[in-house]
Design a protein around this motif. Structure first.
Motif, short mmCIF file in Angstrom:
data_model
loop_
_atom_site.label_atom_id
_atom_site.label_comp_id
_atom_site.label_asym_id
_atom_site.label_seq_id
_atom_site.Cartn_x
_atom_site.Cartn_y
_atom_site.Cartn_z
N SER A 9 0.93 -1.31 -0.04
CA SER A 9 -0.04 -0.01 -0.10
C SER A 9 0.68 1.42 -0.05
N HIS A 10 2.18 1.10 0.64
CA HIS A 10 2.79 2.34 0.70
C HIS A 10 3.22 2.98 -0.71
N GLY B 293 -0.06 -5.17 -11.31
CA GLY B 293 -0.58 -6.49 -10.94
C GLY B 293 -1.77 -6.58 -10.35
N PRO B 294 -2.28 -7.92 -9.73
CA PRO B 294 -3.45 -7.92 -8.91
C PRO B 294 -3.85 -7.57 -7.73
N VAL B 295 -5.13 -7.51 -7.58
CA VAL B 295 -5.24 -7.24 -5.78
C VAL B 295 -6.09 -8.43 -5.50
N MET B 296 -5.14 -9.35 -4.29
CA MET B 296 -5.30 -10.43 -3.88
C MET B 296 -6.13 -10.31 -2.44
N PRO C 217 3.41 -6.80 -4.45
CA PRO C 217 1.79 -7.05 -4.67
C PRO C 217 1.11 -6.42 -3.59
N ILE C 218 -0.02 -6.50 -3.92
CA ILE C 218 -1.38 -5.93 -3.05
C ILE C 218 -1.87 -7.14 -2.43
N ASP D 198 -11.13 -2.10 7.94
CA ASP D 198 -11.75 -1.47 6.66
C ASP D 198 -10.83 -0.73 5.87
N ILE D 199 -10.40 -1.45 4.54
CA ILE D 199 -9.47 -0.81 3.85
C ILE D 199 -10.03 -0.96 2.47
N PHE D 200 -9.79 0.01 1.55
CA PHE D 200 -10.43 0.37 0.29
C PHE D 200 -9.59 0.76 -0.62
N VAL D 201 -9.34 -0.03 -1.87
CA VAL D 201 -8.59 0.43 -3.15
C VAL D 201 -9.35 0.70 -4.16
N ALA D 202 -9.19 1.83 -5.04
CA ALA D 202 -9.93 2.13 -6.17
C ALA D 202 -9.15 2.10 -7.28
#
Length: 421
Positions: free
Chosen positions: A113-114, A124-127, A157-158, A334-338
């Protein structure tokens, strides 16, 4: 017996060691989704009502269901897995997308994330997986990338997690590299399997069985015609706060709480007050530490957004969670990626890329779409999940559709015809 639950139950029983659901198995939902029941949360969905309605996005799952529900810790029931979200699919896995992360409450993990925040880009992917297997999945993505000569591009990787230790023998560390690779290799566009699949296999939401959920919104052409897709791993929330379109469903359905079927209580200390199932069906008092879970949300869009605009989009996810009864509790991650799928590569032989950005004045419809899709994906994750018995005899009940329909009708919020469960 609920006929909509039978196909999923049979599928679970047949999984002796490893269940992997590739594209061909994702084409049929085991039971009605929220929209099928007349619960829409507003807005127009895309053709699959899934994150894959954003062109190029692919999703794959590996589901692990095996083991003895009475077995000791480390050798007990396996109820876990891995989910992979590929923003540009396998063919474009190393091509960056603009992205941003927002954490409502940070009692959780999202590796990589950093650098994503620093660079504003995701490669790459979000796993998605369980808490204790984040490291394995992270390393597995790099090994998968090495086979394709992409170890540099996919070097951070995320990987995000939620804790499935009530139903899953989480201290057995059951997720292996082959499971992460299978999720990546099986990723496809089109309909997406939901509920107790992939990383969501052992998850619990508002004290009902839940897991992976997805939904999408297609904006009208007058608002740009863009698509917003959401995929989430749902593992948060207290029962009494559970709300659907303003209806206090958790107050109305306040029985069917987690319990245990074995001769003794599950060993994790936080579950010392879990009642035996023989006494739980009519028990309306919360006996488990509610709200101690987490939720990971992935938001995709084809709208041309820059990283700071994507952060604005991610910040709207909690509004959808809040409408469903989430608080972002102290021990909740509660973590979100867009991300946006607009192309970033500069022309060959040049170092400068030309990208577009949507006028901020046009972003409000995207905010609304994100909030709507988040709500629907949460409910879809619950509706797709059957009652499950897991580690040390722990049991979590599925959300009873027929009672949900009755409650929604009672409060005047279900005006369209719904199939009889």
């Amino acid at each position: 017996m609920n006929p909509f639950r039978l196909p999923l139950r049979l599928g679970v029983v047949s999984c002796l060691l490893l269940c992997s659901f590739p594209a061909e198995a994702q084409s049929t939902q085991a039971r009605p989704r929220a929209r099928d029941l007349g619960i829409t949360f507003g807005g127009q969905s895309g053709p699959n009502n899934a994150i894959t309605d954003v062109s190029g996005v692919e999703v794959g799952h590996t589901t692990l269901i095996s083991g003895d529900t009475r077995g000791p810790r480390g050798k007990g029931a396996v109820r876990t897995g891995v989910t992979a979200v590929l923003p540009r699919g396998k063919n474009g896995v190393s091509e960056d997308v603009f992205a941003a992360i927002y954490a409502l409450n940070g009692n959780g993990e999202m590796t990589g994330s950093h650098w994503l925040t620093e660079s504003g880009q995701l490669a790459g992917p979000v796993m998605l997986t369980n808490t204790n297997d984040v490291g394995t999945v992270r390393d597995s993505v790099i090994a998968w990338a090495m086979k394709r000569g992409l170890e540099w591009e996919l070097g951070l990787p995320i990987v995000a997690e939620t804790w499935d230790g009530l139903l899953n023998d989480i201290y057995g560390f059951h997720v292996k590299a082959t499971h992460a690779h299978r999720a990546l290799d099986s990723a496809r566009s089109g309909p997406v399997a939901e509920g107790s699949v992939g990383g969501g296999t052992g998850m619990v939401c508002h004290s009902f069985k839940a897991g992976i959920g997805t939904a999408s919104r297609k904006l009208p052409e007058s608002e740009g015609g863009y698509t917003v897709g959401v995929l989430l791993q749902c593992n948060y929330g207290a029962r009494h706060l559970f709300t659907v379109e303003g209806v206090p469903v958790g107050e109305e359905i306040n029985d069917l709480r987690p319990c245990y079927t074995g001769p003794k209580k599950p060993s994790p200390g936080m579950f010392k007050d879990v009642p035996p199932c023989s006494a739980s069906r009519g028990d309306t008092q919360p006996r488990t530490p509610e709200g101690a879970g987490s939720i990971i949300v992935v938001v995709a869009t084809d709208a041309p957004l820059l990283p700071h605009q994507l952060e604005r989009l991610a910040k709207r996810v909690p509004l959808g969670i809040g409408k469903m009864g989430g608080l972002g509790g102290n021990s909740s991650g509660d973590i979100f990626v867009a991300f946006s799928t607009q192309r970033l590569k500069p022309p060959a032989g040049t170092a400068v890329a030309s990208v577009s950005t949507l006028d901020n004045e046009r972003m409000t419809p995207l905010f609304e779409a994100t909030i709507q899709a988040t709500q629907e994906a949460i409910l879809n994750s619950m509706l797709a999940s059957d009652t499950m018995t897991g580690a040390e005899g722990s049991r979590v009940f599925g959300l009873p559709q027929e009672r949900l329909i009755q409650v929604m009708k009672k409060h005047g919020r279900l005006t369209t015809a719904a199939p009889a469960p």
